[in-house]
Motif scaffolding. Structure first.
Motif: not given
Lengths: 430, 430
Positions: A39-40, A61-63, A65-66, A76-80, B145, B148-149, B189, B407, B411-413, B419
């Protein structure tokens, strides 16, 4: 994905290349889907500072999607990504979801390469992700903690021996700071060990450290490392790597903490696309960075094998990825507008920088070279400028604090590998 | 442990109580060994802000051994205690090491209590450690996240439902910020979900939220939570808790993210010492906080059951632990100097503070009560004052940034649950 009939660009990877591309396409008449498995966005040039307790994870590190909250056309999608179907023009995500694209840009970067010795990874982690950085940080800090309790002098010495494999910028930076940690940050905090007796060994198979720099800067870095107490072993090879230690050429060194900074391997983009790759797995691309046979698919950054005009490879650094992202943005804009596309990508090398430790860095801008304390200040100011608004102040503050107090800000041992695991290591239970 | 013949004090636990004790014994003629199973002291009152992305881990935690770098008589050990031998006067650490003591202070705190439903822990983590905080942060962020998917509306709604169990200060603070995150930080976002539709449910078995406060402040907090969109369910009980959701009284609510803020259980100090404990596992101590029958062993903080003069229990908060640490330091000093010991410990309640969200807090100093925006500023300034030099600026900056920009900084994962795991949850593979 978007309901509209606008051109749909899918970008895989939110690193320097992918973000530059999306940034440069602001206002263009297309919908963008940006996919990343994290996500970052990570400011990788400072990752070694997280591994060595100078910076906290959230400072580099920062998101993703922000960054695009004010760009409604960017999803923005968090996915592999599991693969690409170039015929159907779609990418496959984990759990069977697919996303169709009109244009695809693959900017998925690189990971560590152990040159066929994958079993070394558990013992000698590399440094590519935030988790890698906190793993290394945890292991380095736990080694000192464990040594403070240990009563067997041989085990204690092994715990106080740190081996860094590979003397590129990451290896040099890690060795320099770990040595400073042992020699000047930690000594007053331990009662039963003298952390200044810690050994930091930097092993490099090639003839010199920082081989990307000129010979005189490289020689300066070598001396600066030795001045900080690092044992520099150039022209030597690690031939084995176990929980007990490393074998360098034919000599075994008992050692509990190892870090791998010796090689990278591109992500499997070439395999997804069914195109040729070089030895490091980088997809071999056309002059306009498109995949051979697929004019609507581009590969940029560390995932692509791109040559300079003189036939040498474009280096795997942030500015190169950014330039490629910017170039592909221009190609896409030209196509959308029905204009003629720019000629092939040309890499402009802006210079190389590396730090050796506090008050020591080297800078090579071609004709203009610099080394020592002033270079270190230039390096620091350049990076504070590069890192972006929010983190700028946080990083500047962490550095100023560390500079004035001699203390590091982010010396936390977290996650699951505890003292008990570290002890278990000793007993071979891993 | 120390070679000298000086009195040897062993302190187990580097929380508020243990550190106050060691701080107050500066200059006393004894050697101190401070043992903790973590390398950091944690500023627990702000832990919920890490769980909710406002602060980074390194801003509220710092290495214990750094605090005593200038106190050569203090040895810090990172180790886990397995038991106490009160006859031999020694503590046993993991892997068979033992440390003898002349005086022992146990200040090992408390952990979550699931009232016999330990299987709920995996689904509804509590909030006591940095790892707990990053686990909760990761789950909250991954829920958005994944939503969103997700294309199935029912699964999406479950992903956007957050249940907090227990409406003490931690539960209220978590519910307030998660709701703000959904209603004001994140909406711009996301493209496919409206994060403002997220439900945040706060369940409390007792008749009101923040029952430690007066009824009018408690009623204000209730209204303030509802004003922020939190569904407050007082007088209701969670009767089941699974990966699919929670059952509140008899109603099932599909929900993917749950947090446990309902109960604590003292660490096993009473068992180590073989002395009586109350229902929450807290060791019942003498008026001078020593263990019954062991005049040289003290138990302080959340591990000890101590009553006020009116017979009500001393609350499990930082100021109480600090006062107990300071008291035991006085007893130890008096004994070392052959002076008469202070009379029994008397708790002085300084007041209670709790925040509900941005610009809303309640403060109860007994005769002086306060609520709303001004109380929130007082709360913030008090905590910036309390948190110590290095973090003071970092926390102040993070808060100022968050206040001005809307903000959140952290916001780190990170860590291993990715996921994919979150998706695996959906498919019941955990």
């Amino acid at each position: 994905m978007p309901a509209s009939s606008r051109h749909h660009l899918v970008v895989v990877g939110g690193g320097f290349g992918g973000l530059q591309l999306v940034n440069d396409l602001k206002g263009a008449a297309l919908d963008i889907t940006l996919v990343d498995k994290r996500n970052h966005h990570l400011f990788q040039p400072l990752l070694y500072q997280v591994a060595t307790t100078l910076l906290a994870t959230s400072e580099i590190a920062w998101p993703i999607r922000r960054l695009y909250r004010d760009r409604p056309e960017v999803t923005t999608l968090l996915a592999e990504v599991e693969g690409v179907d170039v015929v159907a023009k779609a990418i496959r995500l984990t759990y069977g979801k697919t996303i169709r694209y009109d244009t695809l840009v693959v900017a998925t970067g690189a990971t560590h390469a152990y040159f066929g010795k994958d079993e070394w990874e558990a013992v000698a982690p590399g440094l590519k992700t935030l988790e890698d950085a906190t793993t290394i940080r945890r292991r380095v800090l736990l080694a000192f903690e464990r040594a403070e309790i240990e009563t067997d002098p041989a085990v204690r010495q092994a715990l106080l021996t740190f081996t860094i494999i590979g003397a590129g910028p990451t290896g040099v930076e890690l060795a320099g700071i770990i040595s400073e940690l042992a020699k000047s940050t930690l000594p007053k905090e331990f009662r039963r060990i003298d952390t200044r007796t810690a050994r930091v060994i930097l092993v490099e198979a090639g003839p010199r450290v920082l081989s990307g720099f000129s010979e005189d800067l490289s020689a300066y870095a070598h001396r600066a490392l030795e001045g900080r107490g690092v044992e520099v072993r150039t022209g030597q090879r690690v031939t084995s790597c176990t929980q007990a230690g490393v074998t360098i050429d034919d000599t075994f060194v008992a050692c509990r903490t190892m870090v791998w900074a010796a090689g990278v391997q591109a992500s499997p983009a070439a395999r997804w696309l069914g195109i040729a790759a070089d030895r490091a797995g980088r997809a071999i691309v056309e002059k306009n960075l498109s995949a051979p046979g697929h004019a609507d698919v581009f590969v940029i950054g560390d995932t692509a094998s791109v040559l300079r005009e003189d036939g040498t490879p474009v280096p795997g650094i942030a500015p190169a990825a950014k330039q490629q992202g910017a170039f592909v943005a221009k190609v896409i804009r030209a196509r959308l507008n029905g204009q003629s596309e720019p000629a092939g990508f040309r890499y402009r090398h802006q210079g190389s920088l590396a730090t050796i430790g506090k008050r020591s860095a080297i800078i090579d801008f071609g004709r203009f070279k610099m080394k020592g304390a002033l270079a270190w200040w230039v390096w620091g100011i350049a990076h504070i400028y590069l890192i972006g608004t929010r983190s700028r102040f946080a990083v500047a503050w962490s550095w100023l604090w560390s500079y004035l107090s001699g203390q590091h800000s982010a010396r936390l041992i977290t996650q699951k590998e505890t003292m008990r695991d570290r002890c278990a290591d000793e007993h071979g239970e891993q």
